[in-house]
Design an enzyme around this catalytic site. Structure first.
Site, PDB file in Angstrom:
ATOM      1  N   SER A 163       0.794  -1.263   0.271  1.00  0.00           N
ATOM      2  CA  SER A 163      -0.135   0.008  -0.075  1.00  0.00           C
ATOM      3  C   SER A 163       0.784   1.157  -0.063  1.00  0.00           C
ATOM      4  O   SER A 163       1.952   1.229   0.532  1.00  0.00           O
ATOM      5  CB  SER A 163      -0.820  -0.041   1.166  1.00  0.00           C
ATOM      6  OG  SER A 163      -1.617   1.033   1.333  1.00  0.00           O
ATOM      7  N   TYR A 176      -1.557  -0.407   9.850  1.00  0.00           N
ATOM      8  CA  TYR A 176      -1.788  -1.016   8.685  1.00  0.00           C
ATOM      9  C   TYR A 176      -0.554  -0.641   7.764  1.00  0.00           C
ATOM     10  O   TYR A 176       0.140  -1.413   7.055  1.00  0.00           O
ATOM     11  CB  TYR A 176      -2.923  -0.553   8.237  1.00  0.00           C
ATOM     12  CG  TYR A 176      -3.247  -0.847   6.793  1.00  0.00           C
ATOM     13  CD1 TYR A 176      -3.676  -2.235   6.416  1.00  0.00           C
ATOM     14  CD2 TYR A 176      -3.024   0.140   5.489  1.00  0.00           C
ATOM     15  CE1 TYR A 176      -4.052  -2.613   5.081  1.00  0.00           C
ATOM     16  CE2 TYR A 176      -3.485  -0.454   4.278  1.00  0.00           C
ATOM     17  CZ  TYR A 176      -3.685  -1.729   3.998  1.00  0.00           C
ATOM     18  OH  TYR A 176      -3.867  -2.047   2.675  1.00  0.00           O
TER      19      TYR A 176
END
Length: 299
Positions: A163, A176
């Site tokens: 990501s 995350y």
């Protein structure tokens, strides 16, 4: 006599690697939705034999959402025992991860993962352990299982789907982002380790993408605590950014470049103005770049 200049320049160039070919086996984790489903479809269209994974391949949702011509096997990255069973599941459909008793996996797309939100102070330990098992350790363990076969045949491609938060941290998304930064470190390190065996390793970092993940992320926040107001602002903007994000096909196109290139790059990215963000990060002070990211999320 060895050419010292060639040895010097080789350290600064991406070498050509043997290419994977149509008919090779491709394994895509999390192949029943979003990026995984789009990538599995693209690999089928490119002529690969595609095997996807799902926590429960027999569930109505998995059956309905599995792309055409994709074989599905069970895999729960949150369960180490399920990961241990993966070679047996593949053997049952004629794929041998060692490459000795059947075709090995030639392409691995580590896509399955979970999203998590919460301020650092309020993240429970068990939630962190779950996230890192699914997003990091699971990817590493699946990769470890298929590498012997890739080495045996002298070619392979591994793509870790990370990501942009692995490169550009955002408040209340630290766990995350940290899991995706860890994936990137493993991927970048493995590039040099696996290059002599004809295996290319790349990391794909999507930005905001419309896959419906905002309905599936886990949230840890004390609604009466000191972070609640800013957290809600961030989450509202995050959901809006993802709803207006790029389609999964844009990410898949970059993944396919990593799979099919003779010289796969270490990092591919798409979405969230990736073409501007990465050059800007090399020019701007780090706090300035972090401030821009925060501003895009209303904080």
């Amino acid at each position: 006599m060895p050419n010292p200049f060639a040895r010097f320049t080789a350290r600064f160039t991406t070498p050509a690697l043997p290419q994977v070919v149509p008919g090779d086996v491709a394994l895509v984790t999390g192949a029943t939705s979003g990026i995984g489903a789009a990538t599995a479809t693209a690999l089928v269209d490119a002529g690969f034999r595609v095997i996807g994974t799902s926590r429960d391949p027999q569930s109505p949702g998995a059956v309905a959402n599995t792309p055409d011509h994709v074989e599905l096997v069970p895999l729960d990255l949150g369960d180490p025992a399920s990961i241990d069973r993966l070679p047996g599941e593949l053997a049952d459909i004629g794929v041998d991860v060692t490459g000795q008793a059947g075709p090995p996996v030639s392409v691995l797309v580590n896509n399955a993962g979970e999203s998590q939100n919460g301020p650092l102070e309020e993240l429970p330990r068990d939630a962190l352990e779950r996230l890192f098992q699914v997003n990091v350790l699971g990817h590493v363990e699946v990769t470890q299982q298929v590498l012997p076969g890739m080495r045996a045949q002298g070619r392979g491609r591994v793509v870790f789907v990370g990501s942009m938060l692995g490169s550009f941290p955002l408040a209340h998304r630290g766990s995350y982002g940290a899991s995706k930064a860890a994936v990137k470190a493993f991927g970048f390190s493995a590039r040099r380790e696996l290059r002599p065996f004809g295996i290319g390793v790349s990391v794909m970092e999507p930005g905001a993408i419309d896959t419906g993940i905002s309905q599936r992320r886990t949230v840890y926040i004390d609604r009466s605590g000191p972070y609640a107001d800013e957290f809600d602002t961030m989450l509202t903007h995050l959901n809006a950014n993802e709803s207006a994000g790029i389609h999964a096909d844009r990410v898949t196109a970059e993944i396919m470049r990593a799979v099919t290139s003779r010289r796969p790059k270490p990092l591919y990215a798409a979405g969230s103005s990736a073409g501007v963000a990465f050059p800007a990060a090399r020019l701007l002070p780090r706090d300035a770049m972090h401030g821009i990211i925060a501003g895009r999320h209303g904080i």
